[in-house]
Design an enzyme around this catalytic site. Structure first.
Site, PDB file in Angstrom:
ATOM      1  N   ASP B 101       0.847  -1.431  -0.203  1.00  0.00           N
ATOM      2  CA  ASP B 101       0.367   0.087  -0.034  1.00  0.00           C
ATOM      3  C   ASP B 101       1.148   1.552   0.234  1.00  0.00           C
ATOM      4  O   ASP B 101       2.091   1.021   0.393  1.00  0.00           O
ATOM      5  CB  ASP B 101      -1.216  -0.019   1.539  1.00  0.00           C
ATOM      6  N   GLU B 167       0.275  -0.488   5.719  1.00  0.00           N
ATOM      7  CA  GLU B 167       0.846  -0.060   6.355  1.00  0.00           C
ATOM      8  C   GLU B 167       0.636   1.913   7.096  1.00  0.00           C
ATOM      9  O   GLU B 167       1.594   2.088   7.679  1.00  0.00           O
ATOM     10  CB  GLU B 167       2.290  -0.339   6.114  1.00  0.00           C
TER      11      GLU B 167
END
Lengths: 469, 469
Positions: B101, B167
């Site tokens: 991500d 994250e």
């Protein structure tokens, strides 16, 4: 003729409201460039109606100012054929002012009905601009129509109409027109309906307004956005800097800390203060129903009416920049803005207030930050005289409609044009407004109490009658 | 086998970069709900490639946490058939961690090429996620592919791969998985490539990270938005209140004023401080080229490296609410938010830091304002041991690639998973990253120096070789 005009207005109530709804459906938000076409449509709507009811010389006047190079047009109309009095003296000329632009509607999700789909609920008409100022401006147009109709195409006084489309963005276009072409607006008195009644059923004239300066403080730190993990502790943070600056603009009690800011503030007269104390004002009710906060704020030692009418104040309206989405983004933004405005009272001047503000903000600029302090727009504070025939005509007109004596109040907001009329045209202004304190101006669920719309039309009809008598 | 794998990687450089570009084209912004589909596509892209290169048990693991009920999936893969050593001892298992991500790309207008259209310029690959962390995660995959290919489908060590998609939004999904299913991630060491080299050409291992708490302070004043002209001087202003609060969180020098906040802060060892002093760091060059501000900020008496690696800090990332458009809207907003985060260092804990923050903020809440202080996410600060065979294998691998001794640094950012691995799995982490200080993480024009992408792959190939030897 006045009585016939009142009758005409009463018979046409439903149509008047329908027309107003059509105007309210046009999202003429003057501050948003994407609505420029809508703003023009609203101007054309108003012009078409003035033409239809029999006003003359109806035209759009384009504006072009430094602030708004593609300005929104003014709508102008006149009718200057009032028969002189028996003694040969010409009838006075009334300059009707209003604005057809509106504030942005956000936050949209707090509206019960969509802001540009007018809806009647409980005797109120809800829409952005319902009361500020499309609804009140429409009262002028409908009063003129009623008089025209009752008078066989004639009015009891000479009338000029000027309607602007930039009131919510500073009104520099009309200000410039008044400065440069004041001769085209020659009049004896201006009539402005952009204020409110102090309480329901209480006819009110507004005789003082605060001025304002609307500013932006731009703070720049790092050259580009940085990761707060890697640079936190070394890179300057523009939001923290703006917070430090804003915290030094007012103390915890609300006293403004800008040096010299209060030097020119004039205390209201003892008579005025006494009259304000006599007004039906319940601070706890106001806190509970109008503001709805856990407590009120502001300078200690002044009443709420003094604080909002006769004391300068400072507010922050938004702080654009950085990350404003849902969730988390660990950015130290390169720049951030604070939109801050100050309300001014007589005898402060916008130029001096802005100079004081800018110098002070720059003097407290935190380390590592570069500031740009900009004036977005401004307006003079004013107090109008209550000792003239026009104010008397207005109180008389409202006494007939409401059956009560008129109270004189001030307004906390700004209507810069009133200062321009006074300074440039040398005409006094009658601020006869029919809004109510809970009309949600500039906020979601703005409304206009329809009974006041109709009473406003009747009051204005009677005002024209009294001025022409 | 290692030499053959390095040769394979060198021959396939162009393809490796092309594949990375395809991954970078997927706008897997985990914090924005509208990109949920893209985030999943990125997960599937990574899983497909792990399957193709010969990894086993490849699967997406759905996550569901209180913070993110519709969590983004983990990608899991393993290969656990490494032949035991001559003495019969099993080979170690390496747990490779990365995230697919990315941060939001705004402000979009500051990107020279669009954030999700990767573009090579001057030996760099520009795109959101180029270095954080798609590019670095892809180094792991390509190192594994190279070893698989050179080893005829075998690796020199046992390997598990876990790649997360949250994250940038706190990583609660993987943290929960580590807590509840740690047995599925059993390993001897974790390899994380999500950090940077201290300087170009200088092989670097990160041995300490700051933790963090990301918070929102919501300030509510009046019940609804109010007109600042009418209510300025009586209604509380949430932005002014937040500014007053923020100004009391840090003093003008950058010292945090939250009571007790520094109590648990551990000073780095004398050896560490001495090593940091020896690093090639020019404060003026850093200010000029990396930060680009007129001066640096932060606590007096500490060097920039101490301030960003070993001292807690506080930043404000955005202040949503009110009017943020162009022009002027004279609103006193009913509510405003401040997004504020604090970086933590050993031995602070997120729970205690947030409790101190919340209690202090509430204790300085201005009159008329109601606050809601929320924790959005948090991560522990950590320091990892440098005295183990894995760190030695990493330094050895990088010495072969770069021809230089490795320096040990800390990172100012947070990689919460490293703490989870240590606490829950009892495995040390090797943080071997190949970003550069000017890679613009979390900012416009994020890039990855392509030479480092390739040297990273080679270093990781050699690391696996050394661990397996």
């Amino acid at each position: 003729m006045v009585q016939a005009a009142v009758g005409f207005a009463q018979k046409n109530r439903a149509r008047f409201v329908d027309e107003l709804k059509s105007l309210l459906r046009i999202p003429s938000v003057s501050t948003l460039p994407e609505h420029a076409g809508d703003v023009r449509r609203a101007a054309e709507f108003v012009a078409a109606e003035l033409r239809r009811i029999g006003m003359e010389n109806v035209r759009l006047i384009e504006t072009e100012t430094k602030e708004h190079p593609d300005g929104h047009p003014l709508v102008y109309a006149d009718w200057l054929h009032a028969a002189p009095a028996a003694d040969g003296k010409p009838k006075p000329t009334v300059l009707c002012y209003g604005h057809y632009d509106v504030q942005p509607p956000d936050p949209l999700d707090e509206w019960k009905s969509p802001p540009f789909e007018p809806e009647e609920r409980d005797g109120n008409l809800y829409a952005r601009g319902a009361v500020d100022d499309k609804g009140q401006m429409w009262m002028h147009v409908k009063a003129l129509e009623s008089l025209m109709s009752a008078g066989g195409g004639k009015l009891p006084v000479n009338v000029r109409v000027i309607v602007e489309g930039e009131e919510e963005v500073g009104g520099e276009g009309i200000a410039q027109f008044v400065r440069e072409h004041g001769d085209q607006l020659k009049a004896d008195v201006a009539l402005v309906s952009d204020t409110e009644m102090f309480a329901p059923e209480l006819p009110t004239l507004c005789v003082g307004l605060r001025g304002m300066i609307y500013t932006e403080i731009e703070a720049r730190g790092a050259r580009t956005d940085l990761h707060s993990g890697m640079y936190g502790g070394a890179a300057p943070n523009p939001f923290v800097a703006l917070a430090q600056i804003i915290a030094k603009l007012k103390d915890a009690d609300g006293k403004i800390l800008i040096p010299g800011f209060y030097d020119k503030v004039q205390k209201p007269t003892d008579a005025e203060l006494k009259a304000w104390k006599a007004l039906p004002f319940d601070e706890e009710h106001y806190r509970e129903t109008e503001v709805g906060s856990s407590s009120l704020t502001g300078e200690p030692g002044y009443s709420v009416l003094e604080r909002t009418w006769a004391r300068p104040t400072l507010d922050v309206h938004g702080m654009p920049g950085g990350f404003t989405g849902a969730g988390a983004k660990t950015v130290i933004p390169a720049r951030a803005l604070a939109k801050a405005s100050m309300r001014l009272v007589p005898d402060m001047t916008p130029a001096e207030a802005f100079a004081q503000f800018k110098a002070y903000v720059e003097s407290i600029c935190p380390k590592g930050i570069v500031l740009d302090v900009r004036l977005i727009h401004s307006g003079d504070p004013i107090v109008v005289s209550t000792d003239n025939a026009f104010i008397r005509a207005a109180t008389e007109a409202m006494r007939e409609v409401f059956g009560k004596e008129t109270v004189f109040v001030r307004g906390g907001g700004s209507i810069p044009i009133v200062g321009d009329f006074e300074r440039e045209l040398k005409v006094p202004t009658v601020m006869m407004g029919f809004g109510l304190p809970d009309d949600n101006l500039h906020a979601p669920n703005e409304k206009f109490h329809l009974a006041n719309f109709h009473r406003g039309i009747e009051s204005i009809v009677r005002f024209f009658g009294a001025v022409g008598a």
